[in-house]
Design a protein around this motif. Structure first.
Motif, PDB file in Angstrom:
ATOM      1  N   ASP A 252     -69.714  10.905  42.790  1.00  4.88           N
ATOM      2  CA  ASP A 252     -70.816   9.941  42.644  1.00  4.88           C
ATOM      3  C   ASP A 252     -70.715   8.945  43.788  1.00  4.88           C
ATOM      4  O   ASP A 252     -69.672   8.301  43.977  1.00  4.88           O
ATOM      5  N   LEU A 253     -71.798   8.804  44.538  1.00  9.19           N
ATOM      6  CA  LEU A 253     -71.824   7.898  45.685  1.00  9.19           C
ATOM      7  C   LEU A 253     -72.960   6.902  45.514  1.00  9.19           C
ATOM      8  O   LEU A 253     -74.118   7.292  45.329  1.00  9.19           O
ATOM      9  N   THR A 254     -72.621   5.604  45.554  1.00 12.22           N
ATOM     10  CA  THR A 254     -73.620   4.541  45.427  1.00 12.22           C
ATOM     11  C   THR A 254     -73.710   3.773  46.738  1.00 12.22           C
ATOM     12  O   THR A 254     -72.702   3.283  47.249  1.00 12.22           O
ATOM     13  N   ILE A 255     -74.923   3.682  47.278  1.00 17.52           N
ATOM     14  CA  ILE A 255     -75.184   2.970  48.528  1.00 17.52           C
ATOM     15  C   ILE A 255     -76.282   1.947  48.278  1.00 17.52           C
ATOM     16  O   ILE A 255     -77.248   2.218  47.564  1.00 17.52           O
ATOM     17  N   GLU A 256     -76.139   0.751  48.867  1.00 13.53           N
ATOM     18  CA  GLU A 256     -77.173  -0.267  48.716  1.00 13.53           C
ATOM     19  C   GLU A 256     -77.975  -0.415  50.002  1.00 13.53           C
ATOM     20  O   GLU A 256     -77.545   0.013  51.077  1.00 13.53           O
ATOM     21  N   THR A 257     -79.141  -1.038  49.884  1.00 20.63           N
ATOM     22  CA  THR A 257     -80.030  -1.215  51.025  1.00 20.63           C
ATOM     23  C   THR A 257     -79.479  -2.268  51.978  1.00 20.63           C
ATOM     24  O   THR A 257     -78.600  -3.047  51.635  1.00 20.63           O
TER      25      THR A 257
END
Length: 284
Positions: A252-257
């Protein structure tokens, strides 16, 4: 009294001629001008506010798309590497951990896609003695190699020198003091390590080399492992034996703007997930 018209130079002159009553001309008053200016300002201001909002929404949507694209490309890379874990090592017995969880949440993946392997032509005698192999072609200084001795023990070593003329491999990092006998298998072990650095970048390093960033603004990298049970159960592998039980890996990979959403303090985030069953995860 009767009106007398006179004619001078052929033109009739009548008393009162030249005056036009009831047709007086006048301009806008100051109040009218101010009201018009106020209305114009309100209209232009409303249009500007609307355009700014449209630009913010467009920017926000574009940044979300960029974050999704970065997460997708990164996960595809991780998935490809996990799928080849153990490739080229299936002929070696016993197996070694092919997917190794790291304390920082990252993972080390081992394989031998290059197909570089060799067999010892003579006993090593001790753990630090050079290895005399049948062929040193493809081996190089700095590479990791896996050694499997006659007792079934496995060790990971690092090549420090190659003696091409004598087909010998110098090495360091031996952790076991055992007799590595003639006929022992030697394989080039290629490692790929994923981790998140202090700058919130997802990095990928090959064979202990410099870590290369493949995605930025990473909020979290979560790797979940399932065992070989029926049904599979989530577990946290620690020992070598437990690592050998890994059957499925979920990433699971979470990236923000890049910027806050619509000029607020809240960044938008995107999370993508992939599940992989390495092709050669079980070796025997």
């Amino acid at each position: 009294a009767p009106t007398t018209d006179t004619i001078e130079n052929g033109t009739m002159n009548r008393p009162g001629a030249g005056f036009h009553r009831g047709h007086e001309e006048h301009g806008y008053s100051l109040i009218e001008l101010m009201v018009a200016m106020l209305i114009s300002t309100l209209v232009v201001g409303g249009v500007m506010v609307m355009l700014t909002a449209i630009q913010d929404v467009h920017r926000d949507s574009q940044q979300l798309i960029d974050a999704q694209q970065a997460a997708r490309i990164s996960l595809e890379q991780v998935q490809r590497d996990l799928q080849v874990a153990g490739v080229g090592l299936a002929w070696l017995v016993p197996p070694l951990p092919l997917v190794v969880p790291q304390a920082d949440g990252g993972v080390i993946i081992r394989h031998c896609q290059s197909g570089i392997t060799a067999v010892l032509d003579a006993d090593m005698g001790n753990a630090s003695a050079p290895m005399t192999v049948d062929d040193v072609t493809g081996f190089a200084v700095g590479q990791s190699i896996g050694v499997y001795d006659s007792s079934g023990a496995m060790d990971l070593l690092t090549i420090t020198g190659i003696d091409t003329g004598n087909s010998r491999i110098q090495h360091s990092g031996a952790s076991k003091a055992y007799l590595v006998a003639d006929g022992t298998a030697v394989a080039r072990i290629e490692t790929i390590q994923y981790s998140v650095d202090a700058q919130d970048q997802l990095t990928r390093a090959i064979d202990g080399g410099a870590a290369q960033p493949i995605a930025g603004n990473v909020v979290a990298l979560t790797i979940t492992y399932w065992d070989s049970g029926i049904p599979p159960a989530v577990f946290v592998p620690v020992s070598t034996a437990e690592m050998m039980m890994i059957q499925t890996v979920q990433v699971d990979l979470t990236i923000e703007t890049e910027d806050p959403r619509l000029n607020t303090v809240n960044f938008r985030q995107v999370t993508l997930t992939t599940q992989v069953t390495p092709r050669a995860i079980v070796l025997s």
